[in-house]
Write a protein that holds these residues in place. Structure first.
Motif, PDB file in Angstrom:
ATOM      1  N   ARG A  89       0.732  -1.138  -0.014  1.00 51.35           N
ATOM      2  CA  ARG A  89      -0.023  -0.157  -0.026  1.00 51.35           C
ATOM      3  C   ARG A  89       0.939   1.226   0.295  1.00 51.35           C
ATOM      4  O   ARG A  89       1.789   1.420   0.724  1.00 51.35           O
ATOM      5  CB  ARG A  89      -0.808   0.003   1.348  1.00 51.35           C
ATOM      6  N   ASP A  96      -1.862  -3.886   0.428  1.00 52.67           N
ATOM      7  CA  ASP A  96      -3.018  -3.224  -0.208  1.00 52.67           C
ATOM      8  C   ASP A  96      -4.078  -4.366  -0.417  1.00 52.67           C
ATOM      9  O   ASP A  96      -3.880  -5.127  -1.463  1.00 52.67           O
ATOM     10  CB  ASP A  96      -2.812  -2.655  -1.346  1.00 52.67           C
ATOM     11  N   SER A  98      -7.403  -4.000  -1.117  1.00 55.62           N
ATOM     12  CA  SER A  98      -8.447  -3.254  -1.849  1.00 55.62           C
ATOM     13  C   SER A  98      -8.987  -4.406  -3.053  1.00 55.62           C
ATOM     14  O   SER A  98     -10.237  -4.393  -3.231  1.00 55.62           O
ATOM     15  CB  SER A  98      -8.144  -2.075  -2.435  1.00 55.62           C
TER      16      SER A  98
END
Ligand code: NAD
Length: 437
Positions: A89, A96, A98
């Motif tokens: 990230r 990360d 996401s």
């Protein structure tokens, strides 16, 4: 088994194709329409030895297909693998998640019947819990088991690694028998070939992947520091590596001194483990130090080239052979070549690079680099030739020819693929890693 692979990248595509080759029905799904369109046309979006043939034969057999249509793929599947990226990230170095969370949400609303959702992406401890929470929140009716099954394949040998793994790790939530049976069925062909199937808890499985990568990164970093010491004391790191590697408790792999580890896994995974450990107030200092040493090493390799070239490279041409983080891949993510080229450019050098497969990706990551058509083209008028990645085609360079085209005959061998005497015989200056002058 009907399997959907979410994410058709290095891991998703290789795993999906291999599962199809085992006899399962596999749909590889990606949200990148160009990637899926290319695959449908029989074009492979990455370079991985043997992958084109394996894709072609499994598409022909009808067991492998490609889509961007998540809804129908998910609804039909017994097992859904999440193999999307988990990069660092920006800003803090945590993984990360996401893409993993987005994929979980997309899957959730389309599930029908009992389905096993598997995180194959490398994800921090607790991600399986979060994936399960997201799915249950989005679709409370879903009959789902969320399982961890980290992938250990190496780019460049991915198919062989997938088909002949040292072990398969599966992390279950509690003692979920239904999920256990499904995962045993998925890997049955390998299991029959005696690959150990290690069942454990989901959190343990997630940590195994990071612990494995951190250990290997530490081993590389250890031998790199031994190499630096060898240079100071007049010892030979290759003999040190052999001398310790023959000890069965140590083992000879990952003891090749070089310019520092790179690639799409070790740098981001060591950092993510450091962050997880800090969050849990249980710092992993060996890994923290490994990360710091390796970060410094890449630019230090640029400085090593400058020193070998006499200390001043302003306005001089340096040729770099090998840009990818290792041979037999086109993957440039976190390749040591990036920092090495930048260090040379910062010192005023004009740098020309050559790589058999990595140029397209290198263009996106390195600015101001000229590209050559082959090693001799790269070496033309150069004051130093630097081997950064040990592609096979660099192992038997024609030194007589190089000498006629180079301005100064100097080889900086950051992978120790040559011996000083064979290079010196051709009138070349030579610098390598951790070996006496
Ligand atoms: P990659 O970037 O090559 O591929 C990821 C793919 O996922 C991309 O094609 C992207 O378009 C797709 N994607 C992202 N979100 C999506 C979504 N919601 N729906 C559909 N597709 C989506 O990444 P990779 O190198 O294959 O790595 C994937 C994971 O596997 C990472 O967690 C990595 O750490 C892990 N891993 C990688 C390797 C390796 O050698 N590359 C080895 C072991 C484990």
């Amino acid at each position: 088994m009907k399997i959907t692979m979410i994410g058709a990248g290095y891991v998703g595509l290789v795993s999906g194709v291999c599962f199809a080759d085992f006899g399962h029905d596999v749909i590889c799904l990606d949200k990148d329409e160009r990637k899926i369109e290319a695959l449908k046309q029989g074009q492979i979006p990455i370079f991985e030895p043997g992958l084109d043939h394996l894709v072609a034969s499994n598409v022909a057999s009808g067991r492998l297909s490609f889509t961007t249509d998540l809804k129908s793929a998910v609804a039909e599947s017994d097992v859904i693998f999440i193999a999307v990226g988990t990069p660092s990230r920006r800003g803090d170095g945590h993984a990360d998640l996401s893409y993993v969370h987005a994929a979980s949400r997309e899957i959730a609303s389309n599930l029908t019947g009992f389905t096993v959702v598997v995180t194959k992406s490398t994800v921090p401890v607790g991600t399986g819990d979060e994936v399960e929470r997201i799915i249950r929140e989005t679709n409370p009716e879903a009959d789902v088991a969320v399982v961890s099954n980290p992938e250990f394949l190496r780019e460049g040998a991915a198919i062989e690694d997938f088909k002949r793994p040292d072990r398969i790790v599966v992390g279950l939530n509690g003692n979920d028998q239904r999920a256990r049976e499904v995962m045993t069925e998925v890997y049955r062909p390998l299991y029959l070939n005696q690959a150990p199937l290690v069942f454990t808890t989901r959190r343990t499985s997630e940590l195994i992947k990071y612990a494995g990568n951190a250990f290997l990164a530490m081993k590389i970093t250890f031998i790199n520091e031994m190499a630096d010491l060898c240079e100071k004391v007049g010892a030979d790191v290759q003999d040190v590596a052999r001398g310790i590697g023959l000890d069965g408790r140590i083992g000879s792999k990952f003891l090749h001194a070089g310019p520092g580890y790179g690639g799409s896994c070790f740098p981001k995974d060591t950092l993510a483990l450091v962050k997880t450990a800090q969050d849990y107030d249980s710092p992993v200092r060996l890994v923290e130090t490994t990360v710091a040493i390796n970060d410094n090493r890449k630019r230090a390799m640029g400085r090593k080239v400058i020193t070998a070239a006499g200390g001043d490279v302003r306005g001089r041409k340096i040729a770099v052979l090998g840009l990818t983080f290792k041979p037999n891949t086109d993957d440039m993510r976190d390749s040591p070549a990036i920092a090495i080229v930048q260090t040379l450019q910062d010192a005023g050098a004009k740098v020309t690079g050559y790589d058999p497969e990595g140029v397209e990706n290198a263009r996106k990551l390195i600015e101001g680099l000229d590209y050559a058509a082959d090693p001799y083209d790269a070496a033309a008028d150069a004051d130093a030739l630097v081997i950064v990645t040990e592609w096979n085609e660099f192992r038997a360079l024609d030194f007589a020819r190089l000498k006629t085209v180079m301005k100064t005959p100097l080889l900086v061998d950051l992978r120790n693929i040559y011996r000083r005497d064979e290079v010196a015989r051709h009138g070349f200056g030579y610098a390598s890693i951790g070996r006496p002058d």
